[in-house]
Design an enzyme around this catalytic site. Structure first.
Site, PDB file in Angstrom:
ATOM      1  N   ASP A 131      60.304  12.508  93.726  1.00  0.00           N
ATOM      2  CA  ASP A 131      60.567  13.496  92.678  1.00  0.00           C
ATOM      3  C   ASP A 131      60.481  12.941  91.266  1.00  0.00           C
ATOM      4  OD1 ASP A 131      60.965  15.540  94.469  1.00  0.00           O
ATOM      5  OD2 ASP A 131      63.130  15.238  94.586  1.00  0.00           O
ATOM      6  N   TYR A 388      60.075  26.041  97.004  1.00  0.00           N
ATOM      7  CA  TYR A 388      60.893  26.622  95.944  1.00  0.00           C
ATOM      8  C   TYR A 388      60.383  28.031  95.614  1.00  0.00           C
ATOM      9  CZ  TYR A 388      63.310  22.261  94.569  1.00  0.00           C
ATOM     10  OH  TYR A 388      64.111  21.157  94.530  1.00  0.00           O
TER      11      TYR A 388
END
Length: 451
Positions: A131, A388
């Site tokens: 990330d 997401y």
């Protein structure tokens, strides 16, 4: 007089008369010229006089957005956009990305994502499951345009949010060390303000659009444990400058990755991710833009929106507290109220990020453990990966429409044949019309893709 004298006298007189006539002609000419120029001067306006050359600036009547219109009444959602970026990546030249979102200025919508500093067909794509790296940047393109090599890199960021106040874009961009990150506030293309980590544990923000009302923008930021108590603060920014910071208040226990929307001025409302205790998708986070007050609770619907979660028959929510049902880890998602009801989206799988569905829960915003579902739509079938999702708002002539996007993740950790992790995006918007059925997965054949 003799003849010679007469001739001289006549000649002298003639010369004198000729000279006088000549002078009179000159006087008449001079008078005419003078009168001519005086007449022209009187007829020429003053603005025709010689002045320094300066650019003419025409100012447009640009106003801050106030989001004062009512919310559009919708029956469901219709397809709007799909970028097919992973399928196109098979030919090279497309960025490796994740955590996309969509936001609009008053006239056009844009898609954003966090780039990994590499294209999919390059060796640098190995390891892009991670990330937070210093190579990640915020990418921005018109909605529907994949992130090609000519894409603008707005800022350095591994967490961010963007919104348009009616005059210019604000970007909140977080990057740096996990224990001492920096959030930069970039307005109209210029760095205006910054703030450092306040809990020294991965300062992070919404991963979707913030909201601006009458020139003031609000963004939700968290610093602290991802699976325990953290410090959430709500920042208020005007033209890039932080003007106020409010602490979280209310019953929410943990807040991350909020999906926010304007709601009945001066309020902004957010639905967020509880990565600690609850799968009942906090948070009815209510932000008052006028007095900076904050309140928070949980979505009342007993059909909960987070992943992982319990089966619908055993899931619950009492509106005030986390349900302590598979609260960790969670996924970014969205919901919005329409009267006492709630529209929401979630993965079809209760255990993993696969499939995607939307539906309306009757009294799901107002009554604890409501489970009466209607208007269900499949966006991505359960045989395909999702990820997401988040909300964005679009103002029409008469009302404010709600739209959402779904991240379509491919590669690792689910598909270990390849070394990379990236996404494409699909976007739907609310409609008051009728609509059909379908499924809109990423669609890339992993066997055709670079390793």
């Amino acid at each position: 007089m003799n003849p010679n004298q007469k001739i001289i006298t006549i000649g002298s007189m003639s010369l004198t008369i000729a000279t006088v006539c000549f002078l009179m002609q000159i006087a008449i000419l001079a008078t005419n010229v003078t009168l001519h120029f005086r007449q022209n001067e009187e007829s020429i306006p003053a603005y025709n006089q010689t002045t320094p050359c300066k650019p003419i600036i025409i100012e447009r009547n640009i106003k801050y957005r106030n989001w004062s219109k009512p919310q559009c009444q919708i029956t469901g959602f219709a397809p709007f956009s799909k970028d097919n970026s992973i399928r196109l990546s098979a030919g090279g030249g497309i960025w490796v990305t994740r955590e996309p979102y969509v936001s609009c200025d008053p006239s056009k919508c844009y898609q954003f994502a966090l780039g990994q500093g590499t294209t999919l067909d390059h060796n640098h794509s190995n390891g892009t499951i991670h990330d937070r790296t210093p190579h990640r940047t915020l990418l921005m393109n018109e909605l529907g345009v994949p992130f090609h090599l000519g894409t603008r890199q707005v800022c350095i960021a591994w967490s961010r949010s963007s919104c348009h106040d009616g005059k210019a874009w604000l970007h909140v961009c977080v990057t740096g060390d996990d224990r001492n990150a920096t959030a930069s506030f970039i307005y109209n293309g210029m760095l205006v303000d910054s703030i450092g980590s306040w809990s020294q544990n991965i300062l992070r923000t919404q991963e979707s659009e913030c909201v601006c009302i009458n020139g003031t923008c609000t963004v939700v930021m968290t610093d602290g444990s991802a699976s325990g108590k953290a410090d959430t603060r709500i920042l208020f920014i005007r033209e890039g400058k932080i003007v106020h910071i409010s602490p979280l208040s209310g019953s929410a226990q943990h807040i991350e990755e909020c999906s926010c929307y304007p709601k009945s001025y001066p309020n902004v409302r957010c639905v967020c991710r509880d990565n600690w205790k609850g799968s009942n998708r906090p948070v009815k986070l209510d932000i008052n833009m006028a007095d900076y007050s904050i309140d928070s609770s949980y979505v009342c619907s007993g059909l909960v929106g987070d992943t992982p979660r319990n089966d619908d028959s055993s899931s619950s929510s009492n509106c005030r507290d986390p349900n302590n049902e598979r609260g960790n880890p969670g996924v970014k998602g969205w919901a919005f109220d329409i009267g006492d009801d709630v529209w929401m989206g979630r993965t079809i799988s209760k255990d993993s990020r696969s499939g995607y569905e939307t539906f309306r829960v009757i009294s799901g915003w107002a009554t604890a453990n409501s489970k009466s579902q209607t208007n269900r739509q499949v966006i991505v079938d359960n045989n395909n990966w999702s990820g997401y999702s988040g909300i964005f708002s679009v103002e029409s002539k008469s009302c404010i429409n709600r739209c959402f996007y779904v991240e379509l993740i491919r590669g690792r950790p689910q598909e270990n044949r390849v070394w990379w992790t990236t996404n494409s995006i699909v976007v739907f918007c609310g409609t008051s019309g009728t609509y059909g059925t379908g499924s809109w997965p990423d669609g890339a054949n992993i066997n055709f893709m670079p390793l």
